[in-house]
Design an enzyme around this catalytic site. Structure first.
Site, PDB file in Angstrom:
ATOM      1  CG  ASP A  93      -0.086  -0.053   2.534  1.00 31.39           C
ATOM      2  OD1 ASP A  93       0.945  -0.756   2.574  1.00 31.39           O
ATOM      3  OD2 ASP A  93      -0.466   0.624   3.512  1.00 31.39           O
ATOM      4  CB  THR A  96       6.127   5.111   0.138  1.00 29.78           C
ATOM      5  OG1 THR A  96       5.785   6.018   1.175  1.00 29.78           O
ATOM      6  CG2 THR A  96       6.966   3.993   0.709  1.00 29.78           C
ATOM      7  CE  LYS A 142      -0.524   0.943   6.474  1.00 26.37           C
ATOM      8  NZ  LYS A 142       0.771   0.696   5.821  1.00 26.37           N
ATOM      9  CD  GLU A 157       1.433   0.218  10.132  1.00 21.79           C
ATOM     10  OE1 GLU A 157       0.570   0.253   9.245  1.00 21.79           O
ATOM     11  OE2 GLU A 157       2.635   0.148   9.888  1.00 21.79           O
ATOM     12  CE  LYS A 164       1.864  -3.130   8.903  1.00 18.94           C
ATOM     13  NZ  LYS A 164       1.618  -3.369   7.482  1.00 18.94           N
ATOM     14  CB  SER A 214       9.521  -5.534   7.990  1.00 18.42           C
ATOM     15  OG  SER A 214       9.277  -4.744   6.851  1.00 18.42           O
ATOM     16  NE  ARG A 247      10.243  -0.378   4.828  1.00 16.59           N
ATOM     17  CZ  ARG A 247      10.467   0.501   5.799  1.00 16.59           C
ATOM     18  NH1 ARG A 247      11.559   1.240   5.768  1.00 16.59           N
ATOM     19  NH2 ARG A 247       9.626   0.651   6.805  1.00 16.59           N
TER      20      ARG A 247
HETATM   21  P1  13P Z   1       7.200  -2.261   6.305  1.00 14.68           P
HETATM   22  O1  13P Z   1       7.075  -3.721   6.606  1.00 14.68           O
HETATM   23  O2  13P Z   1       8.080  -1.951   5.136  1.00 14.68           O
HETATM   24  O3  13P Z   1       7.518  -1.459   7.538  1.00 14.68           O
HETATM   25  O4  13P Z   1       5.786  -1.757   5.809  1.00 14.68           O
HETATM   26  C1  13P Z   1       4.676  -2.146   6.514  1.00 14.68           C
HETATM   27  C2  13P Z   1       3.677  -1.090   6.460  1.00 14.68           C
HETATM   28  O5  13P Z   1       2.564  -1.327   6.057  1.00 14.68           O
HETATM   29  C3  13P Z   1       4.044   0.244   6.943  1.00 14.68           C
HETATM   30  O6  13P Z   1       2.898   1.011   7.123  1.00 14.68           O
END
Ligand code: 13P
Length: 339
Positions: free
Chosen positions: A24, A29, A136, A177, A219, A261, A292
């Site tokens: 997403d 980004t 999210k 998150e 998350k 991550s 990532r």
């Molecule tokens: P990363 O695993 O690259 O941190 O991305 C997860 C994500 O959705 C960040 O909002």
């Protein structure tokens, strides 16, 4: 609110051996990611890249859901099928990022608050009609120099809960998150304290705003030493400290914790998740929602070339499979060398 339906979606997202692909990336980004391989971020390139990931055969064995960006949920695969249908057809649940990004928090130097609540009820309704079954919203916090402030912690918790309540009302599972960024020189203990404070506020606000934990996924970041710290904690310490914080702060009614991550290497992200699951079972499923750490090797292997699509898919399938193994503590670093 249909709690049973929300809970069943949440549980499907953390089904045994499976986790979520976060694909997403906002326009800014994805441009950064494409810059790293020297390709231009055009709509066609973004479509080709997402098509490569979403049509990877066998990914559905390890991937339960994919988080899409606004552009992507409206886009079609190269064969003309809308992306949400492509995923659905493979038994993968489509999700959507609904926040509009972390913006400077007024009167709080270096801190952010995530925006996107205005008009969210209407946007959720539209996203649901486009096929989204979960959403999210990401809030960010940094460590150091008195941060995160109580002001930042509670302001973001309040917004996360408002988002989550609107999602549940719309029949969409909210992924909540709160990301405590792990940049800097902080110790793992400092990360544990900051992460605990943030979670305490988030679950207080979720409860106060009538969000049903059973239809929610968390998350969070893992608890790490700062990326620039001199003596960084190893895999076992990360697993222990991370679990300690979650046992203190996350209600057992939450079906799953799906880690981000956050700039860890793909192998570290897999090893850390594996170490936590190796000491299970835990009250919640411990899974992944990596961006990532699932995509980096695929992006590199693809490099924007049609002739390397298959190499990109293989790299993505491999990370999905290894993270699938980490869901049950069965991952071993030697598996990195196997094809
Ligand atoms: P990363 O695993 O690259 O941190 O991305 C997860 C994500 O959705 C960040 O909002």
């Amino acid at each position: 609110m249909d709690v049973q339906q929300l809970e069943s979606t949440a549980r499907a997202l953390v089904a045994e051996g499976k986790g979520i692909l976060a694909a997403d990336e906002s326009d800014g980004t994805i441009k950064k990611r494409f810059d790293s391989i020297g390709i231009e971020s055009t709509e066609a390139n973004r479509q080709a890249y997402r098509d490569m990931l979403f049509t990877t055969d066998g990914a559905e064995e390890y991937i339960s859901g994919v988080i899409l960006f606004d552009e992507t949920i409206r886009q079609s695969a190269l064969d003309g099928t809308p992306f949400p249908q492509v995923l659905d057809g493979r038994g993968i649940i489509p999700g959507i990022k609904v926040d509009l990004g972390a913006k400077p928090l007024a009167l709080a130097d270096g801190e952010t608050v995530t925006e996107g609540l205005d008009g969210l009820r209407g946007r959720l309704e539209e996203y649901r009609s486009l096929g989204a079954r979960f959403a999210k919203w990401r809030a960010t916090y940094s460590i150091g120099g008195g941060r995160p402030s109580e002001y930042c912690v509670w302001t973001n918790a309040h917004a996360l809960a408002r988002y989550a309540a609107l999602c549940q009302e719309a029949g969409i599972v909210p992924i909540v998150e709160p990301e405590v960024l792990q940049d800097g020189t902080h110790t793992i203990e400092e990360s544990a304290v900051a992460t605990g404070r943030v979670l305490q506020a988030v679950f207080t606000e979720l409860h106060d705003q009538r969000v049903d934990f059973r239809g929610t996924l968390l998350k969070p970041n893992m608890v790490l030493s700062g990326y620039e710290a001199s003596d960084r904690a190893g895999v076992e310490a990360v697993a222990e400290q991370t679990l300690e914080v979650f046992y203190r702060h996350v209600p057992a009614a939450v079906p799953g914790i799906v880690f981000l991550s956050g700039g860890q290497t793909d192998e570290d992200a897999t090893a850390h998740l594996n170490a936590m699951n190796a000491t299970g079972p835990h009250p919640w499923q411990l899974s992944f929602s990596y961006g990532r750490a699932l995509q980096a090797p695929a992006l590199k292997a693809w490099g924007g070339e049609v002739s390397k699509l298959e190499a990109g898919q293989q790299a993505y399938a491999k990370r999905a499979r290894l993270n699938g193994a980490a869901r049950s503590g069965d991952y071993k670093p030697e598996m990195e060398d196997a094809a």
